[in-house]
Motif scaffolding. Structure first.
Motif, PDB file in Angstrom:
ATOM      1  N   PHE A  62      -6.383  -7.661  -0.516  1.00 50.36           N
ATOM      2  CA  PHE A  62      -6.261  -6.652   0.527  1.00 50.36           C
ATOM      3  C   PHE A  62      -6.621  -7.290   1.872  1.00 50.36           C
ATOM      4  CE2 PHE A  62      -8.595  -3.687   3.296  1.00 50.36           C
ATOM      5  CZ  PHE A  62      -7.565  -2.821   3.621  1.00 50.36           C
ATOM      6  N   ILE A  63      -5.771  -7.133   2.881  1.00 49.92           N
ATOM      7  CA  ILE A  63      -5.983  -7.702   4.207  1.00 49.92           C
ATOM      8  C   ILE A  63      -6.009  -6.551   5.210  1.00 49.92           C
ATOM      9  CG2 ILE A  63      -5.145  -9.331   5.942  1.00 49.92           C
ATOM     10  CD1 ILE A  63      -3.503 -10.614   3.614  1.00 49.92           C
ATOM     11  N   PRO A  64      -7.191  -6.227   5.782  1.00 49.05           N
ATOM     12  CA  PRO A  64      -7.272  -5.074   6.690  1.00 49.05           C
ATOM     13  C   PRO A  64      -6.694  -5.395   8.068  1.00 49.05           C
ATOM     14  CG  PRO A  64      -9.387  -6.170   6.570  1.00 49.05           C
ATOM     15  CD  PRO A  64      -8.485  -6.880   5.589  1.00 49.05           C
ATOM     16  N   PHE A  65      -6.180  -4.351   8.730  1.00 48.56           N
ATOM     17  CA  PHE A  65      -5.776  -4.504  10.127  1.00 48.56           C
ATOM     18  C   PHE A  65      -7.001  -4.593  11.036  1.00 48.56           C
ATOM     19  CE2 PHE A  65      -1.788  -2.059   8.823  1.00 48.56           C
ATOM     20  CZ  PHE A  65      -1.029  -3.218   8.722  1.00 48.56           C
ATOM     21  N   ASP A  66      -8.006  -3.741  10.789  1.00 50.21           N
ATOM     22  CA  ASP A  66      -9.210  -3.686  11.615  1.00 50.21           C
ATOM     23  C   ASP A  66     -10.287  -4.535  10.965  1.00 50.21           C
ATOM     24  OD1 ASP A  66     -11.371  -3.090  13.172  1.00 50.21           O
ATOM     25  OD2 ASP A  66     -10.984  -0.939  13.245  1.00 50.21           O
ATOM     26  N   THR A  67     -10.370  -5.775  11.378  1.00 46.52           N
ATOM     27  CA  THR A  67     -11.350  -6.686  10.774  1.00 46.52           C
ATOM     28  C   THR A  67     -12.766  -6.422  11.267  1.00 46.52           C
ATOM     29  OG1 THR A  67     -10.842  -8.317  12.497  1.00 46.52           O
ATOM     30  CG2 THR A  67      -9.639  -8.483  10.416  1.00 46.52           C
ATOM     31  N   GLU A  68     -12.923  -5.536  12.277  1.00 48.91           N
ATOM     32  CA  GLU A  68     -14.258  -5.142  12.715  1.00 48.91           C
ATOM     33  C   GLU A  68     -14.883  -4.135  11.756  1.00 48.91           C
ATOM     34  OE1 GLU A  68     -16.232  -6.088  15.405  1.00 48.91           O
ATOM     35  OE2 GLU A  68     -14.811  -7.748  15.515  1.00 48.91           O
ATOM     36  N   LYS A  69     -14.038  -3.404  11.037  1.00 48.80           N
ATOM     37  CA  LYS A  69     -14.546  -2.364  10.143  1.00 48.80           C
ATOM     38  C   LYS A  69     -14.509  -2.740   8.677  1.00 48.80           C
ATOM     39  CE  LYS A  69     -13.513   1.743  12.923  1.00 48.80           C
ATOM     40  NZ  LYS A  69     -12.775   3.036  12.938  1.00 48.80           N
ATOM     41  N   TYR A  70     -13.472  -3.527   8.295  1.00 47.25           N
ATOM     42  CA  TYR A  70     -13.234  -3.731   6.868  1.00 47.25           C
ATOM     43  C   TYR A  70     -13.239  -5.208   6.514  1.00 47.25           C
ATOM     44  CZ  TYR A  70     -11.521   1.024   7.535  1.00 47.25           C
ATOM     45  OH  TYR A  70     -11.407   2.341   7.877  1.00 47.25           O
ATOM     46  N   GLU A  71     -13.758  -5.483   5.350  1.00 51.43           N
ATOM     47  CA  GLU A  71     -13.748  -6.839   4.822  1.00 51.43           C
ATOM     48  C   GLU A  71     -12.418  -7.121   4.127  1.00 51.43           C
ATOM     49  OE1 GLU A  71     -15.751  -9.289   4.998  1.00 51.43           O
ATOM     50  OE2 GLU A  71     -17.775  -8.540   5.406  1.00 51.43           O
ATOM     51  N   MET A  72     -11.926  -8.357   4.267  1.00 50.72           N
ATOM     52  CA  MET A  72     -10.803  -8.793   3.441  1.00 50.72           C
ATOM     53  C   MET A  72     -11.335  -9.047   2.041  1.00 50.72           C
ATOM     54  SD  MET A  72      -8.145 -11.986   3.860  1.00 50.72           S
ATOM     55  CE  MET A  72      -9.235 -13.222   3.163  1.00 50.72           C
ATOM     56  N   THR A  73     -10.729  -8.445   1.057  1.00 52.04           N
ATOM     57  CA  THR A  73     -11.232  -8.581  -0.302  1.00 52.04           C
ATOM     58  C   THR A  73     -10.147  -9.134  -1.206  1.00 52.04           C
ATOM     59  OG1 THR A  73     -10.633  -6.314  -0.782  1.00 52.04           O
ATOM     60  CG2 THR A  73     -12.877  -6.708  -0.044  1.00 52.04           C
ATOM     61  N   LEU A  78       0.848  -1.188   0.000  1.00 54.96           N
ATOM     62  CA  LEU A  78       0.000   0.000   0.000  1.00 54.96           C
ATOM     63  C   LEU A  78       0.880   1.232   0.000  1.00 54.96           C
ATOM     64  CD1 LEU A  78      -2.757  -0.890   2.635  1.00 54.96           C
ATOM     65  CD2 LEU A  78      -3.054  -0.705   0.180  1.00 54.96           C
ATOM     66  N   LYS A  79       0.433   2.298  -0.664  1.00 53.95           N
ATOM     67  CA  LYS A  79       1.156   3.555  -0.571  1.00 53.95           C
ATOM     68  C   LYS A  79       1.189   4.020   0.878  1.00 53.95           C
ATOM     69  CE  LYS A  79       0.630   5.448  -5.216  1.00 53.95           C
ATOM     70  NZ  LYS A  79       0.151   6.589  -6.031  1.00 53.95           N
ATOM     71  N   ASP A  80       2.216   4.769   1.227  1.00 59.58           N
ATOM     72  CA  ASP A  80       2.453   5.147   2.619  1.00 59.58           C
ATOM     73  C   ASP A  80       1.234   5.756   3.290  1.00 59.58           C
ATOM     74  OD1 ASP A  80       5.012   4.205   2.487  1.00 59.58           O
ATOM     75  OD2 ASP A  80       5.947   6.152   2.177  1.00 59.58           O
ATOM     76  N   GLU A  81       0.522   6.615   2.594  1.00 56.68           N
ATOM     77  CA  GLU A  81      -0.609   7.303   3.216  1.00 56.68           C
ATOM     78  C   GLU A  81      -1.782   6.381   3.534  1.00 56.68           C
ATOM     79  OE1 GLU A  81      -0.649   8.688  -1.192  1.00 56.68           O
ATOM     80  OE2 GLU A  81       0.776   7.909   0.275  1.00 56.68           O
ATOM     81  N   TYR A  82      -1.737   5.148   2.983  1.00 53.93           N
ATOM     82  CA  TYR A  82      -2.804   4.177   3.259  1.00 53.93           C
ATOM     83  C   TYR A  82      -2.299   2.978   4.063  1.00 53.93           C
ATOM     84  CZ  TYR A  82      -4.825   6.808  -0.624  1.00 53.93           C
ATOM     85  OH  TYR A  82      -5.287   7.810  -1.431  1.00 53.93           O
ATOM     86  N   ALA A  83      -1.054   3.025   4.486  1.00 56.79           N
ATOM     87  CA  ALA A  83      -0.453   1.859   5.130  1.00 56.79           C
ATOM     88  C   ALA A  83      -1.132   1.498   6.442  1.00 56.79           C
ATOM     89  CB  ALA A  83       1.045   2.100   5.363  1.00 56.79           C
ATOM     90  N   HIS A  84      -1.835   2.444   7.052  1.00 55.53           N
ATOM     91  CA  HIS A  84      -2.516   2.172   8.325  1.00 55.53           C
ATOM     92  C   HIS A  84      -3.746   1.282   8.144  1.00 55.53           C
ATOM     93  CE1 HIS A  84      -4.751   5.508   6.559  1.00 55.53           C
ATOM     94  NE2 HIS A  84      -5.776   5.161   7.317  1.00 55.53           N
TER      95      HIS A  84
END
Length: 497
Positions: free
Chosen positions: A168-179, A137-143
């Motif tokens: 794409f694998i999110p850090f916060d699995t409560e908010k984001y789906e792995m797609t 991910l680009k730096d500004e989206y690395a979080h």
């Protein structure tokens, strides 16, 4: 879906365009009618993290407006379907009661969209003989999370554009789906990138890609020649290149006596065959050739067979053994339609490092012949060496030098230096042999800092092996010429003690 509950209600009205609540209290205070906004949807994506802002439409009692504030009791969104309570608090709390209600919202995970919610970085150009490399991910989206190739070890074998999937694998699995199955386009070619033009050079980062500079010039399994394709293009070296594991003297077939890396006329070994007419920007990188050992009494390994009207710059070569950068520079003997043309071949910022104790033929680590077979009266050729440095020490019994062996065209030196010790029969730092020197050579601001030792022909040894030359020089070479008969302060050639 809408759901409104008033825990103290005695009357409930759901109005079009809003929510209205009315109630009576057991005490003397009265309860106003409260209407709040209508929520268009009950589904909220989790990346918002909070409930939508609640708006008061109206609050009244018996036709009078009731002043006050409305707010969620807890505005933190939770995953799934949940009821969220709100409270209207009248400003005049002595006359009016508070009003409470509920709204049902469903919190769902957000599916992040590439190019909208995040962007990836990857190598859009890969060589056909390499894997995909890294995707991030680009730096500004690395979080937000991480990305990876769906098939990490995939090696693309189809030239041109290829659609490649990543996950794409999110850090916060409560908010984001792995797609998965997001698609990017990877351009596959012989090199790491570029189109070979001056503004977009081919990017060369591996030994295999460096060999592609000459195109597929030979089928190494059979020795069959293939037409060259890339010799007139532009290249930029982007990584150090390591050939140390290669066996450059390997034979295709011992019975045939054919070497794997052999020149066009099959008389010597060469890494890049044919006549190179392009541009290589070495970008300060280093090519490591490793140890090259002789298997033939006349064997010398050349990186380039012929360089004509081309430029090679900012490149370091490290090797050990009888290695030379170029067999012929400015040779037009195999070029058709050369009349009325001028070919200037330039070497700028080249540094050679290494040593050899073997050379059974006249030898230099830079250029064997400059302008060989330039016989056309309407064609001029020139070889220019700028800022070239030799650290390649030589100990042999032949005629040797640091830079050029034979001169057959105009040859110009600018700010070149030798730091290596050179021992041989007849020794000339700039020119190993004396043919045509007075006619063709120009020397500007060049120096020798190594020991130049002649085993026998001391009278013809020096920084150029020619005793009565008329070389045009802005600054004469300095250095030491050693011999069995004494030590000579060198200029262009032998000097008296």
């Amino acid at each position: 879906m809408k759901k409104v509950v008033n825990l103290v209600l005695v009357a409930l009205i759901i109005g079009f365009g809003g929510i209205v609540l009315s109630a009576c209290d057991k005490n003397d205070k009265v309860t106003p009618l409260v209407e709040i906004q209508t929520f268009e949807t009950s589904t909220i994506t989790m990346d918002i993290g909070v409930l939508p802002e609640i708006q008061l439409v109206s609050a009244e009692y018996e036709g009078e407006n009731v002043e006050g504030n409305i707010a969620w009791d807890n505005n933190i969104l939770k995953l799934g379907e949940n009821s969220y309570s709100w409270t209207f608090t009248p400003t005049n709390n002595k006359k009016y009661n508070r009003v409470k209600g509920e709204v049902v919202f469903t919190g769902v995970k957000k599916v992040l969209t590439p190019g909208v919610d995040f962007e990836v970085e990857y190598n859009e150009y890969v060589a056909i003989d390499e894997g995909l490399g890294e995707i991030t991910l680009k730096d500004e989206y690395a979080h937000l999370g991480t990305v990876k190739w769906e098939t990490p070890d995939l090696e693309l074998t189809t030239l041109g554009e290829n659609a490649v999937a990543y996950i794409f694998i999110p850090f916060d699995t409560e908010k984001y789906e792995m797609t998965s199955n997001h698609i990017v386009i990877v351009n596959v070619g012989d090199f790491r990138g570029g189109t070979g033009i001056s503004s977009d050079p081919y990017l060369v980062g591996t030994a295999e890609q460096f060999l592609k500079i000459a195109g597929d010039t030979v089928d190494y399994s059979t020795g069959e020649e293939i037409t060259t394709t890339n010799l007139d293009k532009y290249y930029r070296i982007v990584d150090d290149i390591d050939f140390s594991s290669y066996n450059f003297v390997e034979k295709i077939d011992d019975n045939l006596g054919e070497y794997k890396y052999i020149s066009s006329d099959k008389t010597y070994l060469s890494l890049i065959k044919g006549t190179f007419t392009g541009n290589i920007n070495g970008n300060g990188k280093t090519i490591y050739l490793g140890n090259i050992e002789s298997t033939d009494e006349n064997f010398i390994f050349y990186i380039f067979e012929n360089v004509l009207g081309a430029s090679i710059s900012s490149l370091n070569i490290q090797a050990n053994g009888p290695v030379s950068l170029v067999r012929n520079a400015g040779d037009i003997s195999n070029i058709s339609n050369v009349d009325n043309k001028e070919y200037v071949t330039t070497f700028d910022g080249i540094t050679l490092t290494g040593s050899t104790d073997f050379a059974n033929m006249n030898y230099t680590p830079f250029i064997y012949k400059a302008g060989y077979n330039n016989n056309s009266v309407n064609t001029s050729t020139k070889v220019v060496l700028n800022n070239c440095i030799n650290y390649y020490s030589i100990n042999a019994e032949t005629n040797i030098g640091a830079f050029v062996g034979y001169v057959y065209s105009t040859l110009e030196y600018n700010w070149c230096s030798n730091y290596a010790d050179i021992t041989g029969n007849t020794v000339g730092v700039l020119i190993a042999t004396k043919e045509n020197i007075d006619e063709f050579i120009t020397v500007n601001s060049c120096y020798n800092y190594g020991n130049v030792i002649s085993a026998s022909n001391v009278d013809e040894s020096g920084l150029v092996t020619y005793d009565e030359t008329e070389i045009t020089s802005q600054e004469i070479l300095t250095g030491i010429v050693n011999s069995e008969n004494g030590i000579y302060q060198g200029s262009v050639s032998k000097k008296e003690q």
